[in-house]
Write an enzyme that holds these catalytic residues in place. Structure first.
Site, PDB file in Angstrom:
ATOM      1  N   GLU A   1     -19.876 -20.780   6.832  1.00  0.00           N
ATOM      2  CA  GLU A   1     -20.623 -19.617   6.393  1.00  0.00           C
ATOM      3  C   GLU A   1     -21.849 -19.946   5.578  1.00  0.00           C
ATOM      4  O   GLU A   1     -22.869 -19.287   5.676  1.00  0.00           O
ATOM      5  CB  GLU A   1     -19.719 -18.695   5.557  1.00  0.00           C
ATOM      6  CG  GLU A   1     -18.584 -18.083   6.335  1.00  0.00           C
ATOM      7  CD  GLU A   1     -19.068 -17.184   7.444  1.00  0.00           C
ATOM      8  OE1 GLU A   1     -20.029 -16.432   7.215  1.00  0.00           O
ATOM      9  OE2 GLU A   1     -18.499 -17.263   8.548  1.00  0.00           O
TER      10      GLU A   1
ATOM     11  N   SER B   1      35.499  19.399   3.473  1.00  0.00           N
ATOM     12  CA  SER B   1      36.657  18.834   2.787  1.00  0.00           C
ATOM     13  C   SER B   1      36.332  17.671   1.867  1.00  0.00           C
ATOM     14  O   SER B   1      37.201  17.220   1.128  1.00  0.00           O
ATOM     15  CB  SER B   1      37.691  18.372   3.798  1.00  0.00           C
ATOM     16  OG  SER B   1      38.049  19.437   4.635  1.00  0.00           O
TER      17      SER B   1
END
Lengths: 726, 175
Positions: free
Chosen positions: A149, A429
């Site tokens: 770069e 239940s």
């Protein structure tokens, strides 16, 4: 100058917004831990460990059947730092047999593996960042960037004149911005400040700002910022910024652990993270990577041999990370809700908090796959269309209330309805054990053999009319013991019992067990006319299963700040909620549910794990199928039903219990150890009417020293005891 | 007649005490053992529910020595408590509890840490948890009761403290 102010403000004043990181529980290795080699390897991979023949650096392991060598990473836990360590272990008879510190050769009592990262909570702009301090940036990465770069980064003043002139020339010829000619500094500026237009004007600003940056800050500061700012990828709406994040995203490892070829790949991404995305475009990514490597060799950063060796390596990416695709959405949901009680959303998103949870990824994965398979199997057996049924489950460590796993639906997809937390259904239940605990807490009035009347009952309603509860089998069982009524889940006798005890006492028992939801204290409550989520049910059963000691269900252990300092610890807290004697008697009954009661198939399905306590729950017209149960280590609640609440034809035992059994078997449920509190007395063997037969019990627990047999079929009992007994 | 009465009296007394039938005293039911369905003696009929085996009294439960990991974490906890870090000490105990949740010593130590931190009601709850896991004859039981007494004293419940001390002495005598 205006630009100067911007530069300074952003560079110094702005801290990076860091997502919060959410971790599962770390696995603890010690001699005696029950685990298979396959499972251990799975867990290691979930934490980003890689198999390697030498295993000579943190993050590596080597496995040779039952023998493993693991090099653990250094990790900061709430209570201190655990150093990186090389250790050896062997697994025999499905548990760790020996654990040794490779460096010293001495036995090691316990070691933690750094936990898997399971989720992130993102900043406002959906940026994802793993900060890497400049000092920890690998030299090879700097070199790779220089090579590709900005060769003259260290010498230029922010702009590379040669590069610019070259680019300008190209651009003029093409009459547009084709080539960047940007230095790293300029790229940094671009990332920081400027919108994404590529105009000459923008370029001009970029140059100025780059120059300014260079004047104010050192090369290393700029480079350090660059390392954490550059855009390197995307997942969904989220953008990956910085090399630390990229290392985690593409390789599931910290930046410092990457090889040369992996670093080169990341450096190559700077030019175009989407274009060179290695998961989407592997050939391009590979070509670009190898170009970077060659450039590094050209500029003498690496040797030709290193270059050649690196270029032939495969891409070697990690699987798409679980935190990037919300692999555990239901659990993450629970964590967020708990966090929201103590933390503001802004803090969660930007402060880089580190959140340590109770999730067990191995159990979670197991439960999720069992849920999927079992629901599909049930549909097939019933001839139901695929996709009709849905399910939810919560798995909890019964001793401390930690949530180990959560299933929000059969397919565990993100963004969908989290049934484990939000699907509130009548519990039927499942409520009964709490009615019985309330009753048994008054030993002068009730014990397990107290007779209840199961004959038809009519209760006047305050608004007029009456309610006649009926038993599931439609039968009237006449006079039954308390034990039998609970084990076989008779409705009528339970309602009578609950009315006798008093609705307020039943409600108090529920509240003490951890119920926070609103409820209506009507008689129908006694049969479970109460809508709860699986998580809410799990809290109740945790209290019941822990001998009456309530531990609040918890999914977060600790929260640390971005530097590792402790912020909050959610430690183990217990509260004595229920009478231990009454709880014990109820647990005793619940172990009979799974051997001869409504859940009698369970003992078979669990193949030898016994006793196990459980309760089936079925609602009106078979709309909801529930099962809640526990052993000595785990407690789980499973719900099965239809999202549209239509009847689906499966009872608690036929539906949810099947799923529960498969889950618990896979999860390693251990049998319950019944420890009677000091005030429990045992009867001698006694014959009682039970499910229509005269049945001999070896012993029945009582809280009162006065043995009240209720009804005994004494003649039969005497005949059985024989001439030698009194 | 007298003889019959005395036999009946003995019978009743035996039944009350639950201790005089031919069946052995309740013994441990370790994890591996199955409850033998054949031990039931139902009167008639095909579908027989099984009768349960007796469940154990805590003092007869098998006690294996604690894992080295637990011992190491206990030592770590002590060190941390000693250097004035009670919350870290608690974290060590909690780690140990995940390995051995039924080890009463760990609950006792956690109770002691909470006592140090002035968290009286938690002290009592944790001590009771420890008691619930201890054999009746274990010296831990009296140690826990003494700790409960101390916590009650500090929270102003003098009568409760005295009661706890009585329980502690009772437990001592059983050791």
């Amino acid at each position: 100058m205006w630009l100067d102010v911007i530069v300074r403000d952003r560079f110094e004043g702005g801290r990076w917004s860091l997502p919060a990181r959410v971790y599962a529980r770390p696995i603890e290795l010690y001699a005696g831990l029950a685990i298979s080699p396959g499972n251990l390897v799975r867990i290691l991979r979930a934490s980003g460990y890689r198999e390697d023949a030498r295993a000579d650096a943190p993050g590596l392991f080597r496995s040779d059947g039952p023998a493993l060598e693991i090099f653990t990473r250094q990790f900061d836990y709430w209570d201190g730092s655990e150093p990186a360590r090389r250790l050896r272990l062997s697994i025999r008879d499905a548990q760790i047999d020996k654990l040794v510190d490779s460096a010293t050769g001495n036995g090691l009592e316990i070691a933690r593996i750094d936990p898997p990262l399971i989720a992130k909570i993102y900043p406002e702009h959906d940026e994802d960042r793993v900060l890497v301090p400049y000092a920890e940036v690998p030299q090879a990465l700097i070199e790779a960037l220089m090579a590709t770069e900005d060769r003259h980064f260290y010498t230029h003043r922010g702009v590379d004149l040669r590069g610019i002139l070259r680019a300008l020339w190209v651009n003029l010829r093409k009459l547009r911005i084709a080539q960047g000619g940007s230095t790293l500094t300029q790229q940094l500026v671009k990332n920081y400040f400027l919108a994404d237009e590529r105009t000459f004007f923008r370029k001009f600003n970029e140059i100025i700002m780059a120059l300014l940056l260079e004047r104010r800050y050192s090369k290393s500061q700029i480079l350090g910022a660059y390392m954490n700012e550059v855009y390197l990828g995307q997942y969904g709406a989220r953008s990956v910024h910085g090399f630390g994040t990229a290392a985690e995203f593409y390789f599931a490892r910290p930046l410092v652990e990457l090889r040369l070829d992996q670093i080169a790949l990341l450096a190559g991404l700077v030019r175009g993270a989407s274009f060179y995305n290695p998961r989407q475009h592997p050939e391009r990514a590979l070509a670009r990577r190898n170009l970077v490597i060659r450039l590094m060799a050209e500029q003498d950063y690496i040797s030709e041999r290193e270059s050649a060796a690196a270029q032939v390596r495969a891409l070697d990416l990690s699987p798409y990370p679980s935190w990037a695709q919300s692999r555990y959405p239901a659990f993450e949901d629970l964590v967020r809700r708990q966090l929201s009680q103590d933390y503001r959303p802004e803090d969660l998103r930007s402060e880089g908090l580190r959140i340590f949870t109770s999730l067990d990824v191995s159990l979670q994965d197991t439960l999720a796959s069992v849920a999927q398979a079992q629901v599909a199997a049930l549909e097939r057996e019933r001839g139901l269309k695929g996709g009709t049924l849905e399910t939810a489950a919560v798995l909890v460590d019964i001793n401390n209330g930690e949530v180990l796993a959560i299933v929000g639906g059969r397919n565990s997809r993100g963004g969908e309805f989290n049934r484990s937390l939000d699907a509130r259904r009548p519990i039927g239940s499942l409520i009964k054990p709490f009615v019985y605990v309330a009753a048994l807490s008054e030993p002068s009035r009730y014990n397990l053999l107290t007779r209840l009347d199961d004959s038809p009952l009519r209760i006047r309603q305050p608004a007029g009319g009456s309610w006649s509860p009926r038993n599931y089998d439609g039968e009237d069982h006449g006079a039954v013991s308390l034990l039998e009524a609970l084990v076989f889940s008779y409705n009528v006798s339970t309602v009578r019992l609950g009315m006798d005890v008093g609705l307020d006492k039943v409600v108090r028992t529920l509240r003490d067990s951890g119920l926070e939801a609103h409820l209506d204290a009507y008689p129908s409550l006694l049969l479970g006319a109460l809508e709860l989520s699986p998580l809410e049910v799990a809290q109740l059963y945790q209290t019941l299963g822990n001998g009456g000691f309530r531990a609040p269900l918890n999914s977060i252990r600790e929260v640390l700040d971005r530097n590792g300092a402790g912020l909050t610890r959610y430690g183990l807290t217990l509260r004595e909620a229920l009478d231990p004697g009454a709880t014990f008697l109820t647990a005793f009954a619940l172990t009979r549910v799974t051997t001869e009661g409504t859940g009698r198939d369970l003992v078979r399905w669990l193949a030898g794990v016994q006793p196990v306590a459980g309760k089936t729950g079925t609602t009106d017209e078979l709309r909801d199928s529930w099962f809640a149960g526990y052993g000595s280590n785990l407690m789980a609640v499973v719900w099965l039903g239809r999202d549209d609440n239509r009847p689906m034809g499966l009872s608690g035992a036929a539906g949810a219990m099947r799923i529960w059994a498969a889950m618990m078997k896979a999860a390693g449920l251990r049998a319950l150890v019944l420890r009677p509190p000091a005030d429990v007395h045992w009867s001698a063997s006694v014959a009682v009417p039970y499910a229509g037969q005269c049945t001999l019990f070896d012993a029945i627990p009582f809280l009162s020293a006065v043995f009240q047999p209720g009804a005994t079929c004494s003649a039969m009992a005497a005949a059985r005891r024989g001439p030698d007994s009194p | 007649m007298n003889r019959i009465l005395s036999v009946a009296a003995i019978g009743v007394a035996c039944v009350l005490a639950g201790a005089c039938t031919g069946t052995p005293a309740p013994r441990s039911v370790p994890v591996e053992e199955r409850i033998d369905p054949g031990s039931a003696a139902p009167a008639t009929g095909p579908e027989q529910p099984t009768a349960p085996a007796a469940t154990p009294a805590p003092d007869q439960e098998e006690k294996s020595p604690p894992a080295p990991a637990v011992v190491a974490l206990l030592a770590e906890s002590d060190r941390r408590l000693g250097s004035g870090q009670p919350e870290s000490a608690a974290a060590s105990i909690e780690r140990a509890l995940r390995i051995a949740p039924a080890e009463p010593v760990l609950w006792y130590r956690l109770a002691r840490i909470r006592y140090r931190q002035g968290r009286w009601s938690e002290t009592e709850t944790l001590a009771r948890k420890s008691i619930s896991l201890s054999a009746e004859t274990d010296e831990l039981v009296s140690a826990n009761w003494f700790l409960i007494a101390a916590a009650r004293e500090r929270s102003g419940d003098t009568h409760g403290a005295w009661q706890a001390k009585e329980r502690a002495s009772d437990a001592r005598r059983q050791q």
